[in-house]
Scaffold this motif. Structure first.
Motif, short mmCIF file in Angstrom:
data_model
loop_
_atom_site.label_atom_id
_atom_site.label_comp_id
_atom_site.label_asym_id
_atom_site.label_seq_id
_atom_site.Cartn_x
_atom_site.Cartn_y
_atom_site.Cartn_z
N TYR A 13 -1.19 -1.74 -4.18
CA TYR A 13 -0.75 -1.48 -5.56
C TYR A 13 0.13 -2.62 -6.02
CZ TYR A 13 -2.42 3.25 -4.79
OH TYR A 13 -3.21 4.32 -4.52
N VAL A 16 -7.07 -1.79 3.17
CA VAL A 16 -6.10 -0.87 2.57
C VAL A 16 -6.06 -1.08 1.06
CG1 VAL A 16 -4.56 -0.57 4.53
CG2 VAL A 16 -4.31 -2.56 3.02
N LYS A 17 -5.60 -0.05 0.39
CA LYS A 17 -5.52 -0.13 -1.08
C LYS A 17 -4.12 -0.60 -1.45
CE LYS A 17 -7.47 2.40 -4.92
NZ LYS A 17 -7.99 3.70 -5.34
N HIS A 36 0.85 -1.19 0.00
CA HIS A 36 0.00 0.00 0.00
C HIS A 36 0.89 1.24 0.00
CE1 HIS A 36 0.86 0.08 4.27
NE2 HIS A 36 0.31 -1.13 4.42
N GLY A 37 0.28 2.40 -0.12
CA GLY A 37 1.02 3.64 -0.32
C GLY A 37 2.02 3.90 0.80
N TYR A 38 1.59 3.72 2.01
CA TYR A 38 2.48 3.94 3.16
C TYR A 38 3.61 2.93 3.14
CZ TYR A 38 3.86 4.20 8.11
OH TYR A 38 4.55 4.30 9.28
N TYR A 73 2.79 10.19 -3.01
CA TYR A 73 1.40 9.87 -3.33
C TYR A 73 0.98 10.37 -4.73
CZ TYR A 73 -3.54 8.99 -2.77
OH TYR A 73 -4.80 8.53 -2.94
N LEU A 122 -2.48 6.13 -13.34
CA LEU A 122 -3.23 6.61 -14.50
C LEU A 122 -2.56 6.16 -15.80
CD1 LEU A 122 -5.77 8.32 -14.81
CD2 LEU A 122 -4.32 10.30 -15.16
N LEU A 126 2.45 8.15 -7.30
CA LEU A 126 1.75 6.87 -7.36
C LEU A 126 0.48 7.00 -8.21
CD1 LEU A 126 2.00 4.05 -6.27
CD2 LEU A 126 0.76 4.76 -4.23
N LYS A 127 -0.23 8.10 -7.99
CA LYS A 127 -1.47 8.32 -8.76
C LYS A 127 -1.16 8.48 -10.24
CE LYS A 127 -4.13 7.44 -6.08
NZ LYS A 127 -5.31 6.60 -6.16
N ARG A 128 -0.03 9.15 -10.53
CA ARG A 128 0.32 9.39 -11.92
C ARG A 128 0.62 8.08 -12.64
NH1 ARG A 128 3.65 13.44 -11.25
NH2 ARG A 128 5.49 12.14 -10.92
N TRP A 172 -8.58 -2.73 -3.39
CA TRP A 172 -8.79 -2.73 -1.92
C TRP A 172 -8.62 -4.16 -1.41
CZ3 TRP A 172 -8.99 1.45 1.01
CH2 TRP A 172 -9.34 2.68 0.40
#
Lengths: 110, 881
Positions: free
Chosen positions: A74, A71-72, A22-24, A46, A54, A49-51, A62
């Motif tokens: 990736y 948690v989400k 997850h992001g953390y 963050y 996309l 990560l979003k970029r 999730w």
């Protein structure tokens, strides 16, 4: 330590190569894998990560973590793997080019 | 990133969902981390949101939304502009879809670029027809193609349930045709080489998809079904795919039968398959290049093969005709044409006029653009303050130009979309117009990718064309006066608007001159004396089953039918005369080489006629007599009537009556009369030598005749009566059509008529657009001068003087446009010289008359604002200041 432009994306991809996080978790992994040398701020991580999400290099889902929390997570997509390979070789040639210019470390006093 | 993914991020719903996701994610992460470890989460979220944004696309959407709002705020402007664009672009799209269907689109077969058509070129022009034997030998001896296939269009009389049905367009094809072209069967099987081996032995037929649906309701039991084709039973073996319309653009054969069945499907024609003397060339030849063979190599090689084949045939031909044929062949050269876009008579006939019209309609669109540019500019003055404010608070100039261009392109797209509707109706109407009178033309006009692409590109370019100048001008505003007053920079704006109008007038003049040239050329053609009366004559094609035998029993039967019919019709009260001939005056006559007994040879056109024919067409007899009932009896001595040209050439200083000429191979007949020349087929050409023979004494061909009935004016029921009598004639005769001779003549001039009609339409459009443009500019100019004019009136100028003042300005602009337009006309008009008859494209009378008319129209457009200005009340006008 400051990061070169675009290097952050590569670090994220490389980190996810070992498995979904997850992001953390990604931020923590980068810190510990660099022996605390790279402390990536979550505020920069963050958006990156979003970029790349996309761009389709990572996919998010999730999941329920070990501590029984939602948690989400990736994970790397095949396109992300390809991208990583590309960036890896670019990085390698960049490092060796800079290395050739800089030569061996100067010793003090000489 | 892919475009669609970008577009997805523009959707508000997508963004809402992401927002929700992000909030949940960040909350969950905050819960598992140390407090404060993640830093400022609000900022992280803000920066993540920026990832979705694409400034370029976002601004575009913004611009589009803004443009739509502007349009809604001023719907009258948007509607006027979009409608005039729709007309202009619709006309362009309509012309394009015709040009596309006729000239550009590839045949819908596999690798159409490998197809090659064979033709011969001689001083008489290009010809695509070959003798059967030439085809057979070329096919046998060539090595550059995977094969050569032959086909020939034919009208077929198909009867499904032994009923009489309208003629069907069909084609005869060689056995390898379907395989070579690459046509498969939707159901059943295709014609194969095995279906085309022995004359008369393969009564099988393929039908088109359209005919299958129309006539058989798409039923599968059509396979194996027996139908009568010209009385001969054929079996349907397959259906061709829906995309297949043959190789000739403009035709769509519904029934396809093997070449070997030619004598069966044309029972009343000669057998064209095996003839010692080759006189009928009826086959078009198509080949498919072998891999790696270039057109050039095949061309060189085939030229040699063709020469060899022609020599072989010459050796076998009847010695009497050898010299003539050798001469014809020596002139002919084999040419290979790339076949990707198919072969087409329609194309040959119409491509040049269509391109001319395409150019004209393009000019109309230019004028539309000019008008809209002026409209935009006029509206821009109303928006000056808005734009000045936007510039003042920091809008970039390029951003502003982009915004204004978005508006105009959007407007153009709206016009283009509406134009597609106009275009579809328009192009259908045009094809209908082209088909009048003659064999019907079928073109695939369903708008495809190419048509949509053309319209889209045109919309884009048009939008930029009319939007750029106003946008550039607006973005260069001088801010201070604009914000203060809303009236800055108008001097240069007027100059711009005026020069646009001058250009409009110049272009309009070109179109008007073109239209006048086409119309007067058509009038000249219409007034040509073709040698026959064209009014109050009905024409009926009679096509009973006939015979090829001169005077044989079948010919006798036909003769009885024809004489019967003529007698019955002549007894009708409304009929002045009824006559029959093998070929009517609007078609071309067959010709053959004739000789006089002293050995001189002449190429003479001929046809067979019945007594009274010349009278029915009002053709005067100059010398001797018409045929009578003794001449047409079986066994009568051979006689002929000749036309004046033949008489003058063959017997220059003698009385031709009683002279002998050959009529047929060994026969000799007496000349009994001389008639005035008839210009057959094309009114443009002077008549050639012609001779007429009685029905039983000439080869009867298919035995068909053309009936001409001259009737008294105002006899309304005549068509119904003629129809009744003809229908009662023969049960074997298929459906027939009754037309007037005048309509047939119109059909001959369809090209000229098309040019005259459409160029007048475009010219009228251009004139009204130019008038609107002039009106707008002059009334604006007058309103700017209101103070000056009021002052003049106050100082005693008469209304006439003021009127003249404003009109002078109009005349000045129009005059300048005309002065510019005339040289443009002189330079471009030679392009249409080929379509004119009896006129030079630089005819000074026509140019002057057109210029005068245009000037008059301009003054009418300028009169209204001038009149308004002359009525200004100086007290009111000056008080306003």
């Amino acid at each position: 330590m400051d990061l070169l432009q675009g290097t952050l994306d590569m670090l994220v991809l490389q980190t996810l190569l070992l498995g979904p996080l997850h992001g953390y978790g990604i931020a923590k992994a980068i810190r510990s894998n660099s022996s605390e040398a790279l402390d990536v701020e979550f505020g920069s991580l963050y958006p990156a990560l979003k970029r790349i999400e996309l761009k389709g290099w990572v996919a998010a889902k999730w999941e329920i973590s070990g501590h029984n929390r939602r948690v989400k997570m990736y994970r790397l997509t095949p396109a992300g793997r390809k991208q990583l390979r590309r960036e890896h070789s670019q990085w390698a040639s960049f490092v060796s080019a800079v290395g050739r210019i800089m030569g061996p470390v100067l010793e003090e006093g000489k | 990133m892919r475009f669609w993914q970008r577009l997805k991020t523009m959707l508000p719903s997508w963004r809402r969902a992401q927002e929700q996701e992000m909030r949940e994610e960040l909350e969950s992460l905050a819960a598992i981390s140390e407090p404060g470890e993640l830093g400022n989460l609000t900022r992280a979220a803000e920066e993540a949101r920026a990832v979705w944004g694409s400034p370029w696309l976002e601004q575009l959407l913004q611009d589009v939304r803004f443009a739509l709002r502007t349009m809604r705020k001023n719907p009258a402007f948007a509607l006027t502009a979009a409608l005039s664009l729709a007309l202009g672009m619709g006309a362009n799209t309509a012309m394009f879809s015709l040009v596309d269907a006729l000239l550009l689109r590839s045949l819908p077969v596999a690798n159409p670029e490998k197809l090659v058509f064979l033709g011969t070129e001689s001083p008489r022009g290009t010809d695509h027809n070959f003798y059967f034997e030439t085809y057979e030998r070329l096919q046998r001896e060539q090595s550059f193609f995977t094969g050569l296939a032959a086909f020939s269009p034919v009208q077929l009389n198909v009867s499904v349930n032994s009923e009489t049905e309208p003629f069907v367009e069909g084609q005869l094809v060689s056995g390898n045709y379907m395989g070579l072209v690459g046509v498969t069967a939707v159901i059943g099987r295709t014609l194969a080489p095995g279906d085309d081996r022995l004359p008369g032995a393969h009564p099988v037929a393929m039908i088109s998809y359209g005919y299958w649906q129309r006539r058989f309701g798409g039923s599968r039991d059509v396979l194996g079904r027996k139908v009568l084709i010209d009385g001969y039973p054929f079996t349907i073996i397959g259906v061709t795919p829906p995309w297949f319309f043959g190789l000739e653009v403009g035709r769509s054969p519904d029934v396809t039968v093997p070449l070997m069945m030619q004598p069966q499907v044309m029972p009343d024609a000669e057998n064209w398959l095996r003839r010692p003397v080759n006189t009928v060339d009826w086959l078009r030849i198509v080949g498919r290049l072998k891999a790696g063979v270039t057109l050039r190599r095949a061309s060189n090689g085939m030229g040699i093969t063709f020469g060899r084949v022609q020599k072989q045939l010459a050796a076998e031909i009847d010695p009497e005709w050898r010299d003539t044929w050798l001469r014809a062949w020596a002139e002919a050269r084999l040419v290979l044409e790339p076949g990707g876009i198919g072969l087409s008579d329609v194309r040959r006939q119409f491509s040049a006029p269509l391109l001319v019209l395409f150019a004209l309609v393009g000019v109309v669109l230019l004028i539309v653009c000019a008008n809209i540019a002026n409209l935009l500019l006029a509206r821009a003055s109303a928006r000056q303050r808005e734009i000045a404010v936007r510039l003042a608070i920091g809008a970039g100039r390029s951003r502003l130009i982009r915004q204004l261009l978005t508006e105009s392109i959007l407007l153009a797209c709206l016009g283009g979309a509406l134009g597609l509707v106009v275009a579809y109706t328009g192009s259908q109407g045009l094809v209908h117009f082209l088909s009048i009178g003659r064999s019907s033309i079928s073109l695939d006009l369903r708008p495809g990718v190419d048509v949509f692409g053309f319209t889209a590109l045109m919309s884009l370019l048009t939008g930029i064309l009319f939007g750029l100048a106003p946008a550039l001008r607006l973005s260069r505003l001088d801010l201070t006066p604009a914000i203060k007053e809303g009236g800055g920079g108008s001097g240069s704006r007027q100059r711009f608007a005026k020069s646009v109008v001058v250009v409009e007038v110049a272009l309009t003049l070109v179109l008007v001159i073109g239209a006048v040239l086409f119309v007067s050329s058509l009038r000249r053609l219409d007034n040509i004396d073709g040698g026959f009366q064209r009014d109050h004559v009905l024409v009926v094609q009679l096509r009973p089953k006939g015979s090829d035998q001169k005077g044989g029993p079948n010919a006798m039967r036909l003769q009885r039918l024809y004489l019967d019919l003529q007698r019955k019709l002549q007894s009708l009260p409304g009929v002045i005369a009824a006559g029959l001939a093998g070929t009517g005056p609007t078609s071309a006559l067959q010709s053959r080489v004739q000789r006089t007994p002293d050995g001189r040879q002449f190429r003479v056109a001929w046809t067979q006629v019945y007594p009274g024919y010349f009278n029915s067409l009002g053709v005067p007899l100059l010398q001797g007599r018409d045929f009578d009932r003794f001449d047409i009896a079986p066994g009568a001595s051979y006689v002929a009537v000749i036309n004046e040209t033949f008489a003058r050439l063959a017997f220059p200083d003698e009385n031709p009556i009683g002279k002998k000429i050959s009529c047929g191979r060994t026969l000799v007949c007496d000349v009994i009369g001389v008639v005035k020349d008839i210009r057959y087929s094309s009114l443009r050409e002077p008549a050639t030598s012609a001779m007429y023979q009685p029905f039983l004494q000439a080869p009867t061909g298919r035995g068909q005749m053309v009936l001409h009935v001259r009737f008294k004016a105002n006899s309304d029921s005549i068509v119904a009566e003629v129809r009744k009598d003809v229908a009662a004639l023969d049960t074997d005769m298929p459906a027939f059509e009754i037309r007037t001779l005048a309509a047939e003549v119109d059909a001959v001039l369809v090209r000229e008529r098309l040019l005259a009609l459409l160029s007048s339409l475009f010219g009228a459009m251009a004139v009204s657009l130019a008038m609107i443009g002039l009106y707008g500019v002059i009334s604006y100019a007058a309103s700017r001068r209101a103070k000056e004019i009021a002052l003049r009136i106050a100082l005693g100028a008469s209304p006439q003087r003021v009127l003249w003042l404003v009109l002078r300005e109009t005349a000045g602009l129009a005059g300048l446009g005309i002065i510019i337009g005339i040289p443009i006309t002189l330079v471009t008009s030679h392009l249409i010289a080929a379509f004119l008859y009896g006129l030079k494209p630089t005819d000074p009378v026509i140019i002057c008359a057109s210029a005068l008319v245009l000037m008059l129209m301009a003054l009418i457009a300028g009169y209204l604002p001038a009149w308004g200005a002359s009525r200004v009340d100086p007290v009111v006008a000056l008080r306003n200041e």
